[in-house]
Design an enzyme around this catalytic site. Structure first.
Site: not given
Ligand code: DX5
Ligand code: ZN
Length: 214
Positions: A8, A35, A139, A144, A146-147, A172-174, A194-195
């Site tokens: 991400s 994103d 989701m 909204g 990351g992290g 997607d997420g965490g 992402g993170s």
């Molecule tokens: C959150 C985004 C994700 C985000 C995930 O709203 O849609 O794609 O980048 O980030 P991590 O992996 O850090 O939760």
């Molecule tokens: Zn995303």
């Protein structure tokens, strides 16, 4: 099903976006997850088609564009023209009939169509569009930022979805090595992170840990 890792770009350094994207491409990422946030559907603002167009030039990887915006129907065409390979719209932002119309159009343009749902949106809500999508993006945090921490109830949602849907299931997420293991076991096969990836010392190892769920 082969597990794909979508890195991400939200966690990348915007000023050095090209370098960061090449870094994850070289480290084995399968997709670049982009994103897009509008400050209305989610309380954050990110990027638009202009940046997608530039990203298209710096990576061979498919661009997995996640639209977290209201009125996505107004903007989809712009993201197609910018070079998106996959486009996800949230079911909270568009009615089923309109969604299906756009999905059919994406198919003609050889862009994969995905539907996403928030953690508090019931699976029932996406059922009318399921036969028209290539993938579902579940989701596992409220969109909204990351992290954020993975919401554990997402695992059961993925299991239920897998029992009624044969296409790709993205989460997607965490996502990290531990949550990856849980969602893969539940039936997910595309993991957006992402993170965990961009924050890792060894990006290649982080991607492999997600892919193998260990
Ligand atoms: C959150 C985004 C994700 C985000 C995930 O709203 O849609 O794609 O980048 O980030 P991590 O992996 O850090 O939760
Ligand atoms: Zn995303």
């Amino acid at each position: 099903m082969r597990i794909k890792v979508a890195a991400s770009s939200l966690s990348a350094d915007c000023i050095c976006l090209a370098d960061d994207v090449k870094r994850v491409e070289n480290a084995g990422a399968d997709l670049i997850h982009v994103d897009v946030m509008d400050g209305h559907f989610v309380p954050n603002i990110t990027i638009g088609p202009l940046v997608v167009r530039s990203l298209r030039k710096v990576t061979k990887l498919p661009l997995d564009v996640h639209l977290m915006i209201e009125n996505p129907d107004k903007y989809v065409q712009g993201f197609v023209e910018a070079g998106s390979d996959m486009i996800t719209m949230h079911i909270e932002t568009i009615d089923a009939d309109n969604f299906i119309k756009i999905s059919k159009d994406l198919k003609i343009k050889k862009v994969l169509a995905g539907v996403s749902l928030n953690p508090d949106t019931d699976l029932e809500k996406i059922k009318p569009v399921l036969s028209d999508v290539d993938f579902v993006l579940v989701m596992s945090v409220f969109p909204g930022f990351g992290g954020q921490e993975f919401i554990p109830e997402s695992v059961e949602k993925i299991k239920q979805l897998r029992s009624i849907f044969k296409g790709d299931i993205s989460v997607d997420g965490g996502i990290n090595d531990k949550t990856a293991k849980q969602v893969i076991a539940a039936g997910a096969n595309i993991l957006a992170a992402g993170s965990y990836i961009f924050g890792a010392k060894d990006v290649k190892q982080a991607i492999e840990r997600i892919r193998h769920g260990n």
